[in-house]
Design an enzyme around this catalytic site. Structure first.
Site, PDB file in Angstrom:
ATOM      1  N   LYS A  15      97.176   5.895  38.539  1.00  0.00           N
ATOM      2  CA  LYS A  15      95.777   5.459  38.407  1.00  0.00           C
ATOM      3  C   LYS A  15      94.794   6.596  38.079  1.00  0.00           C
ATOM      4  O   LYS A  15      93.858   6.401  37.317  1.00  0.00           O
ATOM      5  CB  LYS A  15      95.320   4.732  39.674  1.00  0.00           C
ATOM      6  CG  LYS A  15      95.959   3.352  39.843  1.00  0.00           C
ATOM      7  CD  LYS A  15      95.375   2.670  41.077  1.00  0.00           C
ATOM      8  CE  LYS A  15      95.960   1.283  41.246  1.00  0.00           C
ATOM      9  NZ  LYS A  15      95.306   0.548  42.341  1.00  0.00           N
ATOM     10  N   ASP A  56      89.994  -3.334  41.372  1.00  0.00           N
ATOM     11  CA  ASP A  56      90.389  -3.460  42.790  1.00  0.00           C
ATOM     12  C   ASP A  56      89.199  -3.866  43.667  1.00  0.00           C
ATOM     13  O   ASP A  56      89.331  -4.704  44.556  1.00  0.00           O
ATOM     14  CB  ASP A  56      90.978  -2.145  43.307  1.00  0.00           C
ATOM     15  CG  ASP A  56      92.366  -1.879  42.728  1.00  0.00           C
ATOM     16  OD1 ASP A  56      93.069  -2.849  42.392  1.00  0.00           O
ATOM     17  OD2 ASP A  56      92.729  -0.697  42.601  1.00  0.00           O
TER      18      ASP A  56
END
Ligand code: ATR
Length: 282
Positions: free
Chosen positions: A65, A101
């Site tokens: 990420k 997220d």
């Protein structure tokens, strides 16, 4: 045909192909979504060859990420503030990175407990990557009293500094006191995850009106959620966050904003019950 992917290392346990595959079928779209395992040393080349290989975008998970963030030319504001990217797409030849997220976290709570954000105090357990997204989400919803507890206090301090006013860092031993006036309790640590240490947390001092949620979803009812339920506290499991975080990516790649339904949830739950080759559920 629009092609998308999820990449991580390892990636075989990812449920994202099931989620996106379900939506592709449900909406009758001509698209594909496949899991591709890429080791860290090959990640930059993989990203560099996406357009050449016909991909419109994809998801990125652990451990890529932060690397993905560095490789993107442009970022949405969530990715910018969180410093990590989980969704890639192209605008022309420009690679964009977004982070969904935080969106998944709030959309899950919005859909199951509307008004959850009326009171603006939260206790956040953990200070890793997942915690960063949760703290960002709470700041977006104007929480002004966010208490981060972490085994390594320095990491909690760093996170508090990153997001500024209204955030404090604490050690685990402060939890009983912090529980008294926290309207929301969130676990972002890997404690309570299958195969990890159980979470030892005594909720006896918690506000009886508190909402308790966990971003871990295997097992679905983590030790924290079980303890909360036994005390009569309201709980929300982490599976909804996984489902909701997938929505914005699907819409970007395939042009339809998909719905998170109970049917989708049941599909993923059935997969979680499926024994893995080593006999453990995945
Ligand atoms: P993620 O990206 O999933 O958040 P991470 O960045 O590795 O993963 O963070 C894991 C979190 O779980 C951290 O808050 C970590 O605490 P430390 O910063 O002290 O390492 C927490 N964690 C993991 N194992 C733990 C344990 N046995 N006891 C307490 N906290 C633990």
């Amino acid at each position: 045909m629009a092609k998308a992917f999820v990449t991580g290392f390892p990636i075989r346990h990812s449920r994202s192909p099931l989620i996106h595959g379900h939506w592709l079928r449900q909406y009758g779209l001509d698209g594909s979504y496949q899991a591709i395992e890429v080791a860290p040393e090959g990640f930059a080349d993989f990203v560099g060859s996406l357009q050449r290989n016909g991909y419109v975008g994809g998801n990125v998970t652990i451990p890529h990420k932060e690397h993905a963030f560095a490789l993107c030319s442009r970022h949405d504001s969530a990715a910018e503030d969180i410093g990590a990217v989980n969704t890639l797409w192209f605008e022309g030849s420009v690679l964009w990175g977004g982070n969904t997220d935080a969106y998944g976290f709030v959309a899950n709570l919005d859909s199951l407990s509307s008004g959850w954000d009326r009171r603006k105090s939260a206790l956040v357990l953990g200070a890793g990557g997942a915690s960063r997204a949760v703290v960002y989400a709470l700041k977006q919803r104007e929480f002004d009293d966010i208490r981060i507890v972490n085994r390594t206090l320095d990491r909690a301090r760093e996170l508090a500094d990153r997001f500024g006013r209204g955030i404090t860092a604490h050690e685990w031993r402060a939890v009983p006191e912090l529980l008294r006036d926290s309207a929301l309790i969130v676990n972002t640590t890997s404690l309570g995850m299958q195969g990890k240490d159980d979470m030892a947390i005594d909720l006896s001092t918690a506000d009886p009106e508190a909402l308790v949620t966990d971003i871990v979803y295997v097992p679905l009812e983590t030790p924290l959620l079980k303890a909360a339920r036994e005390r009569g506290l309201k709980t929300i499991d982490g599976l909804g966050m996984l489902l909701h975080q997938a929505v914005p990516g699907f819409e970007r790649w395939f042009g339809v904003r998909p719905e998170v339904t109970s049917e989708l949830r049941v599909l993923i739950l059935a997969d979680m019950d499926r024994p893995a080759p080593n006999g453990k559920p995945t």
